[in-house]
Motif scaffolding. Structure first.
Motif, PDB file in Angstrom:
ATOM      1  N   LEU A 183      44.135   9.084  10.674  1.00 28.69           N
ATOM      2  CA  LEU A 183      42.870   9.079  10.214  1.00 28.69           C
ATOM      3  C   LEU A 183      42.749   8.330   8.656  1.00 28.69           C
ATOM      4  O   LEU A 183      41.853   7.469   8.755  1.00 28.69           O
ATOM      5  N   LEU A 241      43.408   4.777   9.342  1.00 32.37           N
ATOM      6  CA  LEU A 241      42.260   3.984   9.709  1.00 32.37           C
ATOM      7  C   LEU A 241      41.241   3.825   8.958  1.00 32.37           C
ATOM      8  O   LEU A 241      40.413   2.611   8.856  1.00 32.37           O
ATOM      9  N   ILE A 242      40.775   4.663   8.089  1.00 36.94           N
ATOM     10  CA  ILE A 242      39.868   4.585   7.088  1.00 36.94           C
ATOM     11  C   ILE A 242      40.249   3.476   6.028  1.00 36.94           C
ATOM     12  O   ILE A 242      39.385   2.764   5.586  1.00 36.94           O
ATOM     13  N   ARG A 279      31.297   4.713  10.718  1.00 41.19           N
ATOM     14  CA  ARG A 279      32.619   4.479  11.029  1.00 41.19           C
ATOM     15  C   ARG A 279      33.574   5.598  10.624  1.00 41.19           C
ATOM     16  O   ARG A 279      34.017   6.593  11.483  1.00 41.19           O
ATOM     17  N   LEU A 337      35.304   8.716  13.008  1.00 42.56           N
ATOM     18  CA  LEU A 337      36.769   8.858  13.072  1.00 42.56           C
ATOM     19  C   LEU A 337      37.108  10.314  12.587  1.00 42.56           C
ATOM     20  O   LEU A 337      37.805  10.811  13.273  1.00 42.56           O
ATOM     21  N   THR A 338      36.298  10.725  11.625  1.00 46.38           N
ATOM     22  CA  THR A 338      36.573  12.026  11.088  1.00 46.38           C
ATOM     23  C   THR A 338      36.303  13.180  11.987  1.00 46.38           C
ATOM     24  O   THR A 338      37.037  14.217  12.385  1.00 46.38           O
ATOM     25  N   GLY A 349      36.348  12.976  15.194  1.00 44.29           N
ATOM     26  CA  GLY A 349      37.371  12.614  16.215  1.00 44.29           C
ATOM     27  C   GLY A 349      38.550  13.463  15.925  1.00 44.29           C
ATOM     28  O   GLY A 349      39.280  14.058  16.900  1.00 44.29           O
ATOM     29  N   ALA A 350      38.996  13.145  14.671  1.00 45.09           N
ATOM     30  CA  ALA A 350      40.449  13.924  14.313  1.00 45.09           C
ATOM     31  C   ALA A 350      39.980  15.290  14.423  1.00 45.09           C
ATOM     32  O   ALA A 350      40.943  16.025  14.743  1.00 45.09           O
TER      33      ALA A 350
END
Lengths: 424, 604
Positions: free
Chosen positions: A218, A221-222, A231, A235-236, A238-239
């Motif tokens: 994570l 990706l960030i 975004r 992502l957060t 999802g993680a």
């Protein structure tokens, strides 16, 4: 135009040939699995599994004749009716059924019994195919998708109530059919990811390693991607979801699954934890297959299956006999026959003019594939021990008839494919 | 729409099949582990234990034989409805013991619940009879028969040795992989020395069996089966009656009797006192009995005829005489004064010739003889001269079989000691030494050490007039009927045969008119002997006697050593003559001598 007079000429003979080959090989291996040198038995002996399997094969031939004679429109027309009837039967089994091998999945009189769940497979396939083939069906319609999942979900629940997890899981193979018919691969991918995480969680005893890795990914990706709020938020979330799945796997394995089911999963990862208890099946199965070598020990020369080291050696673990007595060469032949059959079924499905027939064809292919993958995967130690039969090979009337009906309805539909209305 | 999805599904089908084929290739073709596991699953190796060879005496009487005993094994998977209380009653063991045995059994490395595992070992015939009928009440329990050693008498324990389970060390050093854990092996005595001949060969039968361990016929019709070959029987030179008689005479005494047939080197009797009952070291009480016997302060496991190193005393004078004659420093007619200022002696003789000196065991005579032999004035230095003389002396004495182990067919034989110049260098810390320092070896005292079997062999050498066969217990192995090859070669001394005639005359004189006359003489046969009284201050002296008989064509040579029993003419001479009488005539006529020995008051 009807061509009932010459139906045999239009049945797909390559498929029939594969069917005969598998059934006969299965019959020989059932005899080998229970063969006792000292008992002076023959393969025809009706007191043996091999003799009874021959009766089941004879009955299967009668069933085939029936399927071929009946009008092909019958199957589509009454698909929902059958579906309703089988649901009622599945519902009733726990109350009126008799218990065989820990599962209350049989109904019948005296010594003769059938497993409704074996027949639920082709009936569900018909229902799913009819719905997919119905006018106005759209795979991207959420309501239609919900109905499809309900169609396979209800039998799963009812069969699971009979504690027959293996057969219940078979119905998940329809997801592959939905995918072929246009469902977003997202569900498939999520499923595969969930399974991967599930196995990783079991493999890595401390889930904080997994949580740590996810946090690292994570962060990476960030850091390297566009730093937009939306975004980062997705992502957060999802993680966090994945971490949640990991925690829930831990919960499911330790708190939801029954001890014997937990063990079956754990043994998959390390069969040596309990080589004499839960690991026995897997270990003995691998020993039997592994001892076959390249060419095998020869027909009736195996020691592991016929001396009962392998449990259920004529039903769920029939592949052990093949591995032991015919070696790697024999295994290659049997696996090749199955792959040929599945690819042939896909070919047949693809040449159907109606969406109903095509969907049904894919259902046949996917059900066969699921049984093939889980059963052989189990015997060679790649999957947990889930008791489902190897199609056409395993001893048992219900199983053989179920698969025969499944396959021959497709052949009947295929023989009349020219008369089908094109609805795609 | 949905382009390529058909191909993806086809790909999945084929991929899964390929994964299976690769996995199968690994476990079926590349990995042999599974084939071995399958064999160990389904093939039962049934070991047929061979009969261990029998041991007999020279007249064919059984000394050691085999008797059945029974092991109780259990197949854990077959145990059902186990009634612990009932089991304890039948097998007469405690609840804790049963629990302990189950626990211990499961902890073994090779444990499997489907294979028979040892539960109770070594039930005797009587114990087995008690449980035999009840055994059916305990499912999963089985009986396996094997044999254990049994003895016709309680004689000869130390020479026979015993058989017990092979030790861990021994098992690890077994390079040829002949033994398995739990095998029995000869641990001492004949059982150990002739282990190879006695053990025989195990037979192995390969049986097929199913998951319940039930036999399903032979594997490949018995193509790999081997039959067990029984061990070879051993015929010893022991005369069991003589041996028993010897043990009776030695009862309550510490010491040894060794009797040899001079013409062959066969050991006729080998008594070690005190001894033990060999039956104690068989069967299930082996461990506790062994502990008891091995910690006994009288050391019954110490095989005195081979292991006790004593100073020889006056019997050594004969070897001195032979050596001096051979070296030419004296003749049979040489006379020396009995000069007690040189070395102590007993009264009643003076100015003897050689025969008289032996017969009367004159110490100054042999003092003078040894001085002549060690100091021949080859060197001007008295130190160097003694060195040269001692080296020659040592060579001759060694040729009698002293100073080194003879090579009898029993383990743990001791060397004894015949001093060399190097020995004295070390003893005197490389300071010079000469005859006056070492003269006590002249009369068999000082540094000399011999073991009783060497004394008996010395008697046999004189009986043979100059040679011996290495003493051995086993005269015939198996059907071959021959002893080991090293026991058929004559060993010659460095002394001319003619000089031995003088020794024989002297020893006859010892018995007829000399120190041994009262108790050693026999009416019907000429006995030749020599007494010895070995200083053992502050305790009473050791009583020693060597002898052979008859004088011509001797049948038996013997040494007797009785610790702390005083003069050689008493205990040792009595026992030796009784043994000779018993062997030559089958019975003893001199009840008063026998009583004297059995009562054992030698010191009054």
């Amino acid at each position: 135009m009807r061509r009932d007079d010459d139906i045999s000429g239009s049945l797909d003979w390559p498929t029939i040939f594969l069917f005969i080959a598998l059934v006969l090989l299965g019959w020989l291996n059932i005899f080998a699995a229970i063969y006792d040198e000292t008992a002076n038995q023959t393969i025809w002996d009706l007191s043996l599994s091999s003799g009874r399997q021959l009766m089941f094969i004879a009955a299967a031939i009668i069933i085939i004749v029936g399927i071929v004679i009946i009008d092909m429109r019958f199957y589509e027309t009454f698909a929902y009716l059958f579906y309703g009837a089988i649901l009622i039967m599945l519902f009733l089994v726990p109350f009126i059924g008799k218990e065989v091998g820990g599962n209350k999945a049989w109904i019948g009189v005296g010594s003769f019994g059938v497993q409704p769940s074996e027949f639920a497979k082709f009936i569900t396939a018909l229902a799913v195919a009819k719905f997919v083939g119905s006018v106005g069906f759209r795979m991207d319609n959420l309501r239609n998708q919900a109905i499809l999942f309900a169609l396979i979900g209800i039998p799963i629940i009812l069969i699971q109530l009979q504690k027959d997890t293996g057969t219940a899981l078979v119905f998940t193979s329809f997801v592959l059919v939905f995918y072929r018919e246009g469902m977003s691969p997202f569900i498939l991918i999520v499923g595969i990811c969930a399974a991967t995480i599930f196995i990783l969680t079991l493999l890595i005893p401390n889930q904080w390693y997994l949580h740590g890795s996810i946090a690292l990914i994570l962060a990476g990706l960030i850091y390297f991607g566009k730093k937009k709020f939306k975004r980062i938020a997705i992502l957060t979330i999802g993680a966090l979801l994945i971490s949640g799945v990991i925690e829930s796997v831990d919960y499911v394995v330790n708190d939801v699954l029954k001890p014997h089911q937990q063990n079956r999963v754990k043994v998959l990862i390390n069969p040596d934890i309990d080589p004499l208890g839960v690991g026995w099946n897997v270990t003995q199965s691998k020993i039997a297959i592994g001892s076959g070598g390249f060419f095998g020990k020869g027909f009736l020369k195996g020691t592991q299956t016929k001396f009962d080291f392998v449990p259920k050696q004529s039903t769920d673990f029939i592949f052990c006999t093949i591995g032991e007595e015919f070696g790697w060469v024999g295994s290659v032949v049997v696996i090749a026959l199955f792959v040929a059959l599945m690819l042939r079924v896909v070919f047949l499905a693809e040449r159907q003019k109606s969406r109903f027939a095509r969907t049904y064809g894919y259902s046949v292919a996917c059900i066969l594939f699921f049984h093939f993958a889980i059963n052989i995967g189990m015997t060679v130690g790649l999957f947990p021990v889930i008791g489902i039969p190897l199609p056409f090979f395993s001893y048992g009337g219900s199983s053989l008839w179920g698969f025969t009906i499944l396959l021959f309805i497709l052949l009947k539909l295929d023989a009349h494919r020219g008369e089908m209305l094109q609805r795609v | 729409m949905n382009e390529g999805r058909k191909e993806i599904l086809q790909l999945v089908f084929v991929l899964v099949a390929i994964i299976f084929l690769i996995k199968l290739f690994f476990i079926q073709v590349l990995d042999n582990k599974y084939a071995e596991l399958a064999d160990s699953n389904a093939i039962l190796r049934q070991v047929e234990y061979p009969f261990r060879g029998l041991i007999k005496d020279r007249n064919g009487k059984l000394i050691v034989f085999n008797t059945p005993e029974y092991d109780v094994t259990v197949i854990l998977k077959e145990v059902k409805n186990f009634d612990t209380a009932y089991f304890c009653r039948v097998f007469e063991i405690s609840r804790e013991e049963v629990r302990k045995r189950f626990k211990e059994m499961k902890s073994r490395k090779e444990f499997s619940p489907v294979k028979p595992t040892l539960f109770i070992d070594q039930l005797s015939n009587e114990d087995f009879a008690k449980v035999q009928d009840r055994l059916d009440d305990f499912s999963g329990f089985y009986i396996e028969a094997r044999t254990t050693r049994a003895y016709s008498t309680n004689a000869l324990a130390n020479a026979l040795g015993y058989v017990s389970e092979i030790s861990k060390d021994r098992l690890e050093n077994d390079a040829d992989k002949i033994y398995k854990q739990g095998d029995y092996i000869g641990q001492s005595g004949i059982e150990a020395f002739y282990e190879e001949q006695l053990r025989g060969k195990r037979g192995i039968r390969f049986k097929l069996r199913n998951v319940k361990g039930i036999e399903k016929g032979s594997f490949k019709d018995g193509a790999y089966d081997t039959l067990s070959v029984p061990g070879q029987d051993l015929i010893t030179g022991i005369d069991l009656d003589l041996q028993l008689y010897g043990e009776r005479l030695m009862q309550g005494k510490s010491g040894s009797i060794a009797a040899i047939e001079p013409s062959t080197g066969e050991v006729l009797a080998l008594v070690s006192g005190p001894s033990y009952d060999p039956t104690l070291l068989t069967g299930k009480n082996y461990s506790s009995n062994f502990k008891f016997i091995s910690t006994d302060s009288m050391k019954p496991l110490f095989n005195r005829p081979l292991m006790a190193q004593y100073r020889p005393g006056s019997i050594f004078k004969i070897a001195q005489a032979m050596t001096a004659l051979q070296e030419g420093v004296i003749t049979p007619d040489t006379r020396f004064r009995c000069d007690k200022s040189l070395i102590g002696c007993h009264a009643g003789h003076d100015n003897q010739d050689l025969r008289g000196a032996i017969a009367n065991s004159c110490n100054p005579y042999f003092f003078a003889t040894l001085r002549k032999m060690l100091n021949k004035n080859i060197s001007n230095s008295p130190f160097e001269d003694t060195r040269i003389g001692l080296a020659e002396w040592n060579k001759h004495i060694n040729s009698f079989g002293f100073g080194n182990r003879l090579g009898i067919d029993l383990p743990n034989e001791k060397n004894g000691l015949i001093p060399t110049p190097a020995h004295y260098d070390k003893a005197y810390n490389n300071r010079p030494w000469k005859f006056s320092n070492i003269y006590s070896i002249a009369i068999g005292e000082g540094e000399n050490l011999v073991v009783p079997i060497q004394m008996a062999n010395f008697a046999a050498t004189i009986a043979n007039r100059g040679f011996y066969y290495v003493p051995h217990l086993v005269k015939a192995i198996g059907k071959d009927g021959k002893p080991l090859p090293q026991y058929t070669e004559r060993q010659y001394t460095t002394i001319d045969s003619a000089y031995f005639k003088i020794a024989v005359d002297a020893m006859q004189q010892v018995v007829e008119t000399g120190t041994g006359q009262y108790r050693a003489r026999l009416a019907d046969v000429i006995v030749c002997g020599k007494t010895g009284t070995v200083q053992n201050d502050p305790l009473p002296a050791h009583s020693v006697f060597i002898a052979f008989a008859p004088r011509d064509n001797p049948k038996i040579a013997i040494s007797v050593y009785v610790e702390d029993a005083g003069q050689g003419a008493r205990a040792a001479a009595s026992i030796a003559s009784l043994m000779i009488e018993k062997y030559l005539f089958g019975k003893t006529k001199r009840q008063f001598i026998e009583d004297y020995v059995l009562i054992g008051k030698f010191l009054d």
